[in-house]
Design a protein around this motif. Structure first.
Motif, PDB file in Angstrom:
ATOM      1  N   GLY A 111       4.460  12.259  -5.731  1.00 48.32           N
ATOM      2  CA  GLY A 111       5.412  11.501  -4.934  1.00 48.32           C
ATOM      3  C   GLY A 111       5.820  10.220  -5.637  1.00 48.32           C
ATOM      4  O   GLY A 111       5.276   9.861  -6.683  1.00 48.32           O
ATOM      5  N   GLY A 123      -1.540  13.957   1.805  1.00 49.35           N
ATOM      6  CA  GLY A 123      -0.124  13.672   1.690  1.00 49.35           C
ATOM      7  C   GLY A 123       0.234  12.847   0.469  1.00 49.35           C
ATOM      8  O   GLY A 123      -0.586  12.126  -0.096  1.00 49.35           O
ATOM      9  N   ARG A 156       6.344  17.772   6.288  1.00 47.81           N
ATOM     10  CA  ARG A 156       6.584  16.354   6.062  1.00 47.81           C
ATOM     11  C   ARG A 156       6.629  15.580   7.372  1.00 47.81           C
ATOM     12  O   ARG A 156       6.863  16.150   8.440  1.00 47.81           O
ATOM     13  CB  ARG A 156       7.883  16.142   5.272  1.00 47.81           C
ATOM     14  N   GLN A 157       6.394  14.289   7.237  1.00 53.83           N
ATOM     15  CA  GLN A 157       6.479  13.399   8.380  1.00 53.83           C
ATOM     16  C   GLN A 157       7.232  12.144   7.966  1.00 53.83           C
ATOM     17  O   GLN A 157       6.729  11.353   7.149  1.00 53.83           O
ATOM     18  CB  GLN A 157       5.099  13.034   8.916  1.00 53.83           C
ATOM     19  N   GLU A 187      -2.510  16.435  -2.958  1.00 56.60           N
ATOM     20  CA  GLU A 187      -1.114  16.319  -3.346  1.00 56.60           C
ATOM     21  C   GLU A 187      -0.926  15.218  -4.395  1.00 56.60           C
ATOM     22  O   GLU A 187      -1.691  14.244  -4.423  1.00 56.60           O
ATOM     23  CB  GLU A 187      -0.225  15.997  -2.129  1.00 56.60           C
ATOM     24  N   ASP A 218      15.265  12.493   3.307  1.00 47.25           N
ATOM     25  CA  ASP A 218      14.097  13.225   2.810  1.00 47.25           C
ATOM     26  C   ASP A 218      12.876  12.314   2.678  1.00 47.25           C
ATOM     27  O   ASP A 218      11.775  12.798   2.372  1.00 47.25           O
ATOM     28  CB  ASP A 218      14.394  13.857   1.448  1.00 47.25           C
ATOM     29  N   VAL A 234       8.637  22.227   6.280  1.00 47.30           N
ATOM     30  CA  VAL A 234       9.642  22.197   5.225  1.00 47.30           C
ATOM     31  C   VAL A 234       9.790  23.550   4.542  1.00 47.30           C
ATOM     32  O   VAL A 234      10.900  24.050   4.381  1.00 47.30           O
ATOM     33  CB  VAL A 234       9.296  21.120   4.170  1.00 47.30           C
ATOM     34  N   TRP A 270       4.493  23.409   2.887  1.00 48.61           N
ATOM     35  CA  TRP A 270       4.775  21.977   2.802  1.00 48.61           C
ATOM     36  C   TRP A 270       5.321  21.538   4.160  1.00 48.61           C
ATOM     37  O   TRP A 270       6.225  22.170   4.716  1.00 48.61           O
ATOM     38  CB  TRP A 270       5.776  21.662   1.700  1.00 48.61           C
ATOM     39  N   ALA A 298       9.656  10.691   3.362  1.00 51.89           N
ATOM     40  CA  ALA A 298       8.584  11.132   4.256  1.00 51.89           C
ATOM     41  C   ALA A 298       7.277  11.218   3.484  1.00 51.89           C
ATOM     42  O   ALA A 298       7.265  11.187   2.251  1.00 51.89           O
ATOM     43  CB  ALA A 298       8.903  12.508   4.842  1.00 51.89           C
ATOM     44  N   LEU A 299       6.212  11.366   4.234  1.00 51.43           N
ATOM     45  CA  LEU A 299       4.922  11.735   3.670  1.00 51.43           C
ATOM     46  C   LEU A 299       4.892  13.263   3.632  1.00 51.43           C
ATOM     47  O   LEU A 299       5.081  13.910   4.669  1.00 51.43           O
ATOM     48  CB  LEU A 299       3.799  11.178   4.533  1.00 51.43           C
ATOM     49  N   TYR A 300       4.684  13.814   2.453  1.00 50.74           N
ATOM     50  CA  TYR A 300       4.710  15.263   2.276  1.00 50.74           C
ATOM     51  C   TYR A 300       3.280  15.791   2.196  1.00 50.74           C
ATOM     52  O   TYR A 300       2.510  15.373   1.333  1.00 50.74           O
ATOM     53  CB  TYR A 300       5.493  15.633   1.018  1.00 50.74           C
ATOM     54  N   TYR A 301       2.965  16.706   3.105  1.00 51.83           N
ATOM     55  CA  TYR A 301       1.651  17.317   3.172  1.00 51.83           C
ATOM     56  C   TYR A 301       1.699  18.759   2.687  1.00 51.83           C
ATOM     57  O   TYR A 301       2.626  19.506   2.994  1.00 51.83           O
ATOM     58  CB  TYR A 301       1.140  17.354   4.611  1.00 51.83           C
TER      59      TYR A 301
END
Length: 121
Positions: free
Chosen positions: A9, A114, A38-39, A6, A90, A48, A36, A92-95
């Motif tokens: 960000g 992420g 997120r955390q 990824e 929104d 997501v 996707w 967050a860590l996006y994976y």
């Protein structure tokens, strides 16, 4: 081996936009649903968005519908998430995750490390 990386960000202001990307390798990208997840800090994983292997259909969790857009470029083995009208929640860590079925976190067998999205003024 399967790799998902990824990028994109960063820090955005409320109401702003960011686009995150996920570059895939090690498998036939065009055969799989991409997702996707997120955390947020101190919280669990939240699905997501998902996009079908050929890009013909996509799905979103309710809190991002109308603000986020998932897309993919099978020629580049890349999936994107365009995030508009960003809100502090929104953050967050996006994976990025490879899967067979949309929505289903348990069916996602490979994940990236992420990319962190922070929405703050």
């Amino acid at each position: 081996q399967v790799q998902l990386v990824e990028s994109g960000g960063g820090l955005a202001q409320p109401g702003g936009s960011l686009r995150v990307s996920c570059a895939a390798s090690g498998f036939i990208f065009s055969n799989y649903v991409m997702n996707w997840v997120r955390q947020a800090p101190g919280k669990g994983l939240e699905w997501v968005s998902s996009i079908y292997s050929d890009g013909s259909d996509s799905y979103y969790t309710g809190s991002v519908k109308g603000r986020f857009t998932i897309s993919r470029d099978n020629a580049k083995n890349t999936v994107y998430l365009q995030m508009n009208s960003l809100k502090p929640e929104d953050t967050a860590l996006y994976y990025c995750a490879k899967g067979i079925f949309p929505f289903n976190i348990a069916s996602m067998d490979y994940w990236g490390k992420g990319t962190l999205v922070t929405v703050a003024s």
